[in-house]
Design an enzyme around this catalytic site. Structure first.
Site, PDB file in Angstrom:
ATOM      1  N   HIS A 139       0.870  -1.172   0.000  1.00  0.00           N
ATOM      2  CA  HIS A 139       0.000   0.000   0.000  1.00  0.00           C
ATOM      3  C   HIS A 139       0.913   1.229   0.000  1.00  0.00           C
ATOM      4  O   HIS A 139       2.005   1.208   0.554  1.00  0.00           O
ATOM      5  CB  HIS A 139      -0.869  -0.035   1.263  1.00  0.00           C
ATOM      6  CG  HIS A 139      -1.940   1.001   1.326  1.00  0.00           C
ATOM      7  ND1 HIS A 139      -1.673   2.325   1.604  1.00  0.00           N
ATOM      8  CD2 HIS A 139      -3.292   0.910   1.186  1.00  0.00           C
ATOM      9  CE1 HIS A 139      -2.816   3.001   1.626  1.00  0.00           C
ATOM     10  NE2 HIS A 139      -3.806   2.168   1.363  1.00  0.00           N
ATOM     11  N   ASP A 216       3.148  -3.843   8.077  1.00  0.00           N
ATOM     12  CA  ASP A 216       1.831  -3.258   7.853  1.00  0.00           C
ATOM     13  C   ASP A 216       0.803  -4.350   8.134  1.00  0.00           C
ATOM     14  O   ASP A 216       0.616  -5.262   7.341  1.00  0.00           O
ATOM     15  CB  ASP A 216       1.721  -2.757   6.412  1.00  0.00           C
ATOM     16  CG  ASP A 216       0.326  -2.258   6.054  1.00  0.00           C
ATOM     17  OD1 ASP A 216      -0.575  -2.339   6.909  1.00  0.00           O
ATOM     18  OD2 ASP A 216       0.137  -1.810   4.908  1.00  0.00           O
ATOM     19  N   GLN A 219      -4.469  -5.170   7.228  1.00  0.00           N
ATOM     20  CA  GLN A 219      -5.406  -6.145   6.674  1.00  0.00           C
ATOM     21  C   GLN A 219      -5.330  -7.492   7.382  1.00  0.00           C
ATOM     22  O   GLN A 219      -6.013  -8.439   6.977  1.00  0.00           O
ATOM     23  CB  GLN A 219      -5.145  -6.328   5.174  1.00  0.00           C
ATOM     24  CG  GLN A 219      -5.354  -5.086   4.334  1.00  0.00           C
ATOM     25  CD  GLN A 219      -6.817  -4.667   4.242  1.00  0.00           C
ATOM     26  OE1 GLN A 219      -7.716  -5.437   4.556  1.00  0.00           O
ATOM     27  NE2 GLN A 219      -7.057  -3.442   3.801  1.00  0.00           N
ATOM     28  N   LYS A 242     -10.733  -0.224  10.338  1.00  0.00           N
ATOM     29  CA  LYS A 242     -10.863  -1.464   9.572  1.00  0.00           C
ATOM     30  C   LYS A 242     -11.251  -2.656  10.462  1.00  0.00           C
ATOM     31  O   LYS A 242     -11.501  -3.741   9.955  1.00  0.00           O
ATOM     32  CB  LYS A 242      -9.548  -1.781   8.853  1.00  0.00           C
ATOM     33  CG  LYS A 242      -9.169  -0.774   7.773  1.00  0.00           C
ATOM     34  CD  LYS A 242      -7.879  -1.174   7.082  1.00  0.00           C
ATOM     35  CE  LYS A 242      -7.359  -0.112   6.143  1.00  0.00           C
ATOM     36  NZ  LYS A 242      -8.229   0.143   5.002  1.00  0.00           N
ATOM     37  N   CYS A 382      -4.681   2.201  -3.727  1.00  0.00           N
ATOM     38  CA  CYS A 382      -3.438   2.760  -3.166  1.00  0.00           C
ATOM     39  C   CYS A 382      -2.283   1.771  -3.307  1.00  0.00           C
ATOM     40  O   CYS A 382      -1.437   1.645  -2.414  1.00  0.00           O
ATOM     41  CB  CYS A 382      -3.617   3.167  -1.713  1.00  0.00           C
ATOM     42  SG  CYS A 382      -4.781   4.525  -1.482  1.00  0.00           S
TER      43      CYS A 382
END
Length: 427
Positions: A139, A216, A219, A242, A382
């Site tokens: 991302h 990251d 997700q 999220k 993104c």
């Protein structure tokens, strides 16, 4: 661990006011855009409102009982969210979102590179000859801050490529990560392909050359049981919105010895021990990274979101999404003129899948689905470098969560199957 039944999911949906109220011309809204932002259960909405109604005060600043109650709620939220990812309260820094958290890290490294932080910050210093490694699957939030850090310090930015399916090339990683690597930053789960990275393998590769790892986890934390210390990473970021939480709240997790050694990014009130007209001394982490008035109500609401997820069980959430992800992948692979991006059916993925529809732009696909009452994401998500590597400019992404049923997936597949004939490109 058993998955959620459709009956259980329908019961869960009753906790989400927007999902129960949103009705389209084709029936209830099918919301398949949780990879962008999740819906919020009533318990989370109530927690934020309850804080403002009964405990609203500035934290860490007052001796009166209301300020103490606000501070207790704020720090209890930190303990709850930190524990959710396997950490302690000393290891969790509140930020506005994951993007801010990544910028916090890169600016802290930049400040260390400029000589701030003393000798304890030496391990974060970068300069010409040093290398920052990220991946082609990132991302933009986990790419552009590293580009800027390289530009400020003279370090070189390198990246691990993806293969034809968009998966990280782990063989190539062993060639890219080397003795000059100081930082390895990568995603746990791709927001485009749904693929799950072998985090321990990459963390071990970084450890062999003495590099720091930055994960990251935007997700993964909402969808999988995640224990960040057990994964072997040094720093990680994730977002509240999220994972059923409010907007405006995210977190940086880091090993406490690293956070204590990192120079601060934002400076001002509430993060100092002593200030003169010439200099300032900073508190230990996490407070040294939390200058100014904090997102107290949002932190309290995020902790409630964590409790909601724990009440369902993250193992069950993951099993449910694994089932939805496989149903998505298998169904998409059977559609003529539809290219499934990422792992083929049968390969491990979260409940997310993106596609390219032959002859139809992703934005047109999304518009047709929207008219049919199915909400998906369209664009480059993104992640322009990843799309470019796959020969695409945009894709259509469906991303499920604990409140989606198998019927939602089937309705998406049925509506998508008619898109090419709608635009008269089916042959």
């Amino acid at each position: 661990m058993s998955t959620l039944t459709d009956a259980e999911v329908r019961r869960i949906r009753e906790d989400f006011p927007l999902l129960t109220a949103a009705v389209t011309g084709n029936g209830p809204l099918v919301y398949l855009d949780s990879g962008a932002t999740s819906q919020k259960p009533l318990a989370v909405l109530d927690a934020e409102r309850e804080f403002y109604l009964h405990r609203n005060a500035a934290v860490h600043r007052g001796a009166h009982s209301l300020a103490v109650a606000a501070t207790d709620a704020y720090e209890e939220a930190r303990r709850t969210v930190a524990g959710f990812v396997g950490g302690t309260e000393r290891e969790l820094v509140w930020t506005s979102n994951a993007t801010e958290a990544l910028n916090l890290v890169t600016y802290a490294f930049s400040n260390a590179s400029a000589g701030r932080g003393g000798e304890q910050a030496a391990r974060f210093r970068l300069g010409p000859g040093d290398e920052i490694v990220t991946t082609e699957a990132e991302h933009h939030a986990n790419l552009i801050p590293w580009q800027e850090l390289a530009a400020r310090t003279g370090a070189t930015l390198r990246w691990i490529p993806v293969d034809d399916a968009g998966a990280l090339d782990l063989a190539a990683a062993q060639q890219v990560v080397g003795e000059r690597t100081r930082v390895l930053a990568f995603t746990h789960v791709s927001n485009v392909t749904g693929a799950i990275t072998d985090v321990p393998a990459l963390a071990a590769l970084a450890r062999e050359v003495g590099a720091l790892t930055v994960l990251d986890a935007c997700q993964s934390v909402p969808h999988l049981p995640v224990d960040l210390p057990a994964l072997g990473v040094d720093l990680a970021v994730f977002s509240g919105h999220k994972m059923l939480g409010p907007t405006g709240i995210g977190a940086l997790w880091g090993r406490s010895e690293l956070l204590d050694a990192m120079p601060p990014f934002l400076t001002g009130g509430s993060m100092i021990t002593k200030v003169t007209m010439e200099s300032a001394r900073y508190l230990p982490a996490p407070t040294r990274f939390e200058a100014g008035t904090q997102r107290v109500a949002q932190a309290v609401a995020l902790a409630e979101a964590v409790r909601y997820l724990q009440g369902v069980g993250m193992d069950r959430v993951a099993a449910h999404e694994r089932e939805l992800g496989q149903r998505l992948a298998a169904g998409l692979a059977e559609l003529e003129g539809v290219r499934l991006i990422g792992p083929p059916p049968g390969t491990e993925r979260v409940g997310l899948a993106a596609v390219d529809v032959e002859g139809v732009h992703a934005h047109d696909v999304g518009q047709v689905l929207d008219v049919a009452g199915v909400a998906v994401r369209v664009g480059h998500h993104c992640a322009q470098p990843l799309h470019r590597a796959l020969g695409l400019t945009a894709s259509t992404r469906a991303s499920a969560y604990l409140y989606n049923t198998t019927d939602d997936v089937d309705r998406f597949l049925a509506e998508l199957a008619g898109v090419r004939s709608y635009f008269r490109v089916a042959g």
